[in-house]
Motif scaffolding. Structure first.
Motif, PDB file in Angstrom:
ATOM      1  N   LEU A 101       0.801  -1.275  -0.122  1.00  0.00           N
ATOM      2  CA  LEU A 101      -0.059   0.192   0.024  1.00  0.00           C
ATOM      3  C   LEU A 101       0.837   1.226  -0.044  1.00  0.00           C
ATOM      4  CD1 LEU A 101      -2.824   1.126   0.405  1.00  0.00           C
ATOM      5  CD2 LEU A 101      -2.293   1.570   2.760  1.00  0.00           C
ATOM      6  N   VAL A 105       1.015   4.218  -2.868  1.00  0.00           N
ATOM      7  CA  VAL A 105       0.502   5.441  -2.580  1.00  0.00           C
ATOM      8  C   VAL A 105       1.558   6.356  -2.968  1.00  0.00           C
ATOM      9  CG1 VAL A 105       0.003   7.012  -0.793  1.00  0.00           C
ATOM     10  CG2 VAL A 105      -1.175   4.930  -1.006  1.00  0.00           C
TER      11      VAL A 105
ATOM     12  N   LEU B  20      -7.699   7.260   2.365  1.00  0.00           N
ATOM     13  CA  LEU B  20      -6.424   6.414   1.991  1.00  0.00           C
ATOM     14  C   LEU B  20      -5.387   7.059   2.782  1.00  0.00           C
ATOM     15  CD1 LEU B  20      -5.852   4.764  -0.520  1.00  0.00           C
ATOM     16  CD2 LEU B  20      -5.408   6.923  -1.714  1.00  0.00           C
ATOM     17  N   SER B  24      -2.614   4.816   4.989  1.00  0.00           N
ATOM     18  CA  SER B  24      -1.162   4.780   4.395  1.00  0.00           C
ATOM     19  C   SER B  24      -0.411   5.063   5.779  1.00  0.00           C
ATOM     20  CB  SER B  24      -0.855   5.906   3.549  1.00  0.00           C
ATOM     21  OG  SER B  24      -1.650   5.833   2.353  1.00  0.00           O
TER      22      SER B  24
END
Lengths: 288, 261, 261
Positions: A101, A105, B20, B24
């Protein structure tokens, strides 16, 4: 079987066709067909060469195959954790997913910026060319090498793994994003420019909304790739997570059942991710 | 009404981005990744690379052995792709909606392909190491399985996309299944299939490097050897060789694609 | 004896979607019949029920004395060779050349493998060239089909159907993707094939004025039912209004030649 029929005359031709001219389907070989045949011939030839030159290390291939099948049966039918607890395995999976992830990102944020600069319809030819060349180079280096190179300076661990993998993700996503931006109808951009909109306005109001389903779809595809990548980095670069557990189970403990359990775990997550990606593609109706 | 719509749309986007961002942060916490350290050490690493990671004269003497290893890796990738493409063609014909023989076979071929491609190549290598040891076949088979699974899926999509209408036309002329496959489906899909094969060769060379590190074969082994003995000049030469190889293959592939597609 | 009889044919795709209900008519050898109706009226399904590309839910189709529904696989292929079909989107294998696409019309006559490998006799190739000359494509024999214009593609479609040596030609919206000029050319070819070669034609059209210009007999279809079946000259404005809905009827009748495609 053979039902060839003589052909009834369709009508009376004034001139009998000159049969000799068309003995075979002698259409002139166009360049595309020629290239395809050549490509396939080269693939085949190199494959034969590969098998001839493989380093078999005196391996009895027949026994190895039988052994693999037997192993596979153990692996698939009696998976079991012995050296790790279930909690540890779940923790490993969580770390691997987190690595994937983070990488995605960071990669996506950087790629969005560079992708805009790399798109021909939004940027100058020079900048676009420079960025595209740069990311082609970054993409050409296998991820594992980036991770190992960063590990020399930063030490093995999540920093090297994430930085190295993000590097490769940027290379991949810039290409994908730039292509998505370039697909945007030039008429739309022209129309907005005619209204006096600035570059950022055009990007935010026309380019991003138009391309967003492609961007989303490519990003999820990359997440899938990064999941597999994070697993591999764990195994080959000791970056931690489930990949490292898999490496230990296989290369240190020689425990087939444990390898089987971890494989099942990976398979389950990978299937879920693939289903999500497919669903996203279907929902957004994009082809990648 | 329309103002509401715009506000709602904006707040939805914001929610997704916030979610998101939170995920993160959680991920950074779990992996103990500190973005600031990450950035600094990233820059450090680049400085280090610029200062130390380049081939010198002495490392050039290693070139012949590196090229030998490279050849092994490239051939392995191509062989895995070719064999996988052949097998995938059969599976994809059974699995595609337009060319399926019946639903049972379709399900079987689809699930086999999904199973094979979702076990990562690394896992295959770890499994195959038990029996095939550190021979080239370990890497070859690991690449084969994942390539086979991937190509089955994209070949199925290709068959479904490119051929539905011509299949109908040939069915109407009274053509049989095999005739339709060889006269319409394969000729129409071949360029797309070759394009995917070229893509897989590129991917496989990169994956083979990784597998080589694990199984002690090919160019990956060369890199690991120099890397572990801290001979970074030679290791950098390996990287350059790989980059050149991949870029050349990418160039050739793009040229072939331009002609055939 | 009628060449084709359709008796009580119904087709239900599922409980809610009924494409055809209780359709009956007969076609005599040598007729040129046009089926008219708005989009979605069931015209395409009707044609596809005749050569069993779509299976009927109930009812009987008899072609040339054969009960189409009772044929086994091989008999069905044999029957299909005698029924040519032409499609709105031509349904050619675009990557192949004109001649190869036309020769596909012979597949139903060949053994599976001869057809699959594309082995055709001299006689068949000569016939293919003759047919291509008939539709005015002798210049384009070796051109790839994706380089042709729409009208040319449709002529390849016609040539492919003619090479089957058919008794009946099913034409599914043959001119809906074409401009007015190309449409006229295609309709003239179909008419010529009907009068000069004596091949029975059953043509789906949604453009009434073209149907009026070419058909001897018209079958009107509305929501899966036959609402008119008779000579063209007996078709009244009211019936047309009924088939298309009144407002569309005005437009169709009033606008003449401007409304092709």
């Amino acid at each position: 079987m053979q039902r060839e029929q003589s052909l009834a005359p369709l009508w009376q031709p004034k001139v009998r066709p000159r049969l000799g001219q068309h003995r075979a389907l002698n259409k002139p070989l166009d360049k595309g067909t020629l290239f395809m045949r050549l490509t396939m011939a080269i693939f085949l030839a190199l494959t034969v060469l590969a098998f001839a030159s493989f380093d078999y290390q005196g391996l009895n291939i027949y026994n190895a195959f039988l052994g693999t099948i037997a192993n596979f049966r153990v692996l698939m039918l009696s998976p079991q954790l012995t050296h790790f607890s279930l909690v540890e395995a779940a923790e490993g999976m969580l770390i691997t997913l987190s690595l994937a992830l983070l990488t995605t990102v960071i990669g996506a944020i950087l790629a969005l910026f560079f992708g805009l600069l790399a798109a021909q319809n939004l940027s100058s030819p020079l900048i676009s060319g420079l960025i595209k060349g740069g990311v082609a180079f970054i993409r050409a280096v296998p991820t594992i090498l980036w991770v190992l190179i960063f590990a020399i300076a930063a030490g093995l661990g999540s920093v090297a793994a994430v930085t190295g993998m993000a590097f490769h993700s940027v290379g991949y996503l810039v290409k994908a994003y730039a292509e998505a931006f370039e697909e945007v109808d030039s008429g739309v951009i022209e129309a907005l420019r005619a209204t006096g909109a600035s570059w950022w306005q055009i990007v935010c109001q026309a380019v991003l909304p138009t391309a967003q389903s492609y961007l989303l779809s490519w990003t999820f595809v990359r997440f899938e790739i990064n999941f597999v990548g994070a697993l591999a980095m764990g195994a080959a670069a000791g970056a931690g997570g489930l990949g490292f557990d898999l490496f230990l189970a296989s290369a240190h403990y020689f425990d087939l059942r444990e390898v089987g359990f971890i494989t099942y775990l990976v398979l389950a997550v990978a299937l879920v991710l693939e289903t999500i990606t497919t669903q996203i593609k279907v929902r957004l109706r994009v082809q990648t | 009404m329309s103002a509401d719509y715009l506000i709602k749309k904006r707040s939805n986007t914001l929610k997704v981005l916030l979610g998101l961002g939170f995920l993160s942060l959680a991920a950074a916490f779990i992996t103990q990744y500190d973005p600031v350290t990450g950035l600094i050490s990233g820059l450090d690493a680049m400085r280090w690379v610029a200062a130390n990671f380049y081939p010198n004269e002495q490392s050039l003497t290693r070139l012949p052995s590196i090229m030998n290893r490279l050849r092994e890796t490239v051939l392995m990738s191509i062989a895995a792709t070719t064999v996988a493409a052949f097998s995938a063609t059969f599976f994809a014909l059974l699995g595609a909606q337009t060319t399926k023989v019946n639903d049972a076979l379709r399900l079987m071929s689809r699930s086999t392909a999904a199973f094979l491609r979702n076990i990562p190549a690394v896992a295959w290598a770890m499994i195959l190491l038990f029996t095939f040891g550190q021979s080239s076949l370990t890497g070859f088979l690991a690449l084969f399985f994942s390539t086979f699974g991937f190509l089955s899926r994209v070949f199925m999509e290709t068959f479904d996309e490119t051929t539905a209408s011509s299949i109908e036309a040939l069915t109407a002329t009274g053509a049989s299944y095999m005739q339709i496959i060889f006269q319409a489906v394969l000729p129409a899909s071949l360029p797309q299939m070759i394009s995917w094969m070229l893509y897989m060769v590129e991917t496989n060379i990169r994956d083979a490097t990784l597998l080589g590190i694990l199984t002690g074969t090919g160019i990956g082994f060369s890199f690991a050897l120099f890397y572990k003995s801290m001979n970074y000049h030679a290791a950098s030469l390996v990287v350059i060789v790989i980059v050149v190889t991949i870029l050349v293959i990418e160039y050739i592939s793009n040229h072939i694609r331009r002609v055939i597609l | 004896m009628s060449l084709l009889t359709v008796k009580g044919v119904s087709k239900h795709y599922n409980e809610r979607i009924v494409a055809l209900s209780d359709v009956s008519f007969a076609i005599e050898p040598g007729e040129f019949v046009v089926i008219i109706g708005s989009s979605g009226a069931g015209k395409s399904t009707l044609l596809r029920c005749i050569n069993r590309i779509v299976e009927v839910t109930s009812g009987v189709v008899t072609f040339d004395g054969l009960d189409v529904g009772s044929l086994d696989k091989r008999e069905l292929r044999k029957m299909r060779t005698k029924v040519g079909m032409i499609f709105q989107h031509y349904n050619l294998v675009n990557r192949l050349c004109v001649l190869e696409n036309v020769l596909h019309g012979r597949l139903g006559y060949k053994s599976t493998w001869a057809g699959a490998l594309g082995i055709y006799s001299e006689e068949e190739k000569a016939q293919a060239l003759r047919v291509l000359r008939l539709v005015g494509l002798e210049e384009q024999v070796y051109q790839r089909c994706d380089q042709l214009s729409g009208g040319q593609k449709q002529r390849v479609g016609i040539a492919r159907a003619l090479l089957q040596d058919p008794k009946l030609l099913l034409c599914d919206e043959p001119i809906s993707s074409l401009d007015p000029n190309a449409s006229k050319v295609i309709m003239d070819y179909l008419k010529k094939i009907n009068t000069e070669l004596g091949i029975t034609c059953l043509v789906n059209l949604h453009q009434v004025h073209i149907a009026l210009a070419y058909a001897e007999r018209i079958i009107g279809v509305k929501r899966g039912r036959v609402v008119y079946d008779g000579l063209t000259e007996h078709l009244t404005a009211e019936t047309i209004h009924d088939i298309y809905g009144s407002e569309a009827g005005d437009l169709l009748l009033g606008s003449g030649g401007n409304h092709v495609g």
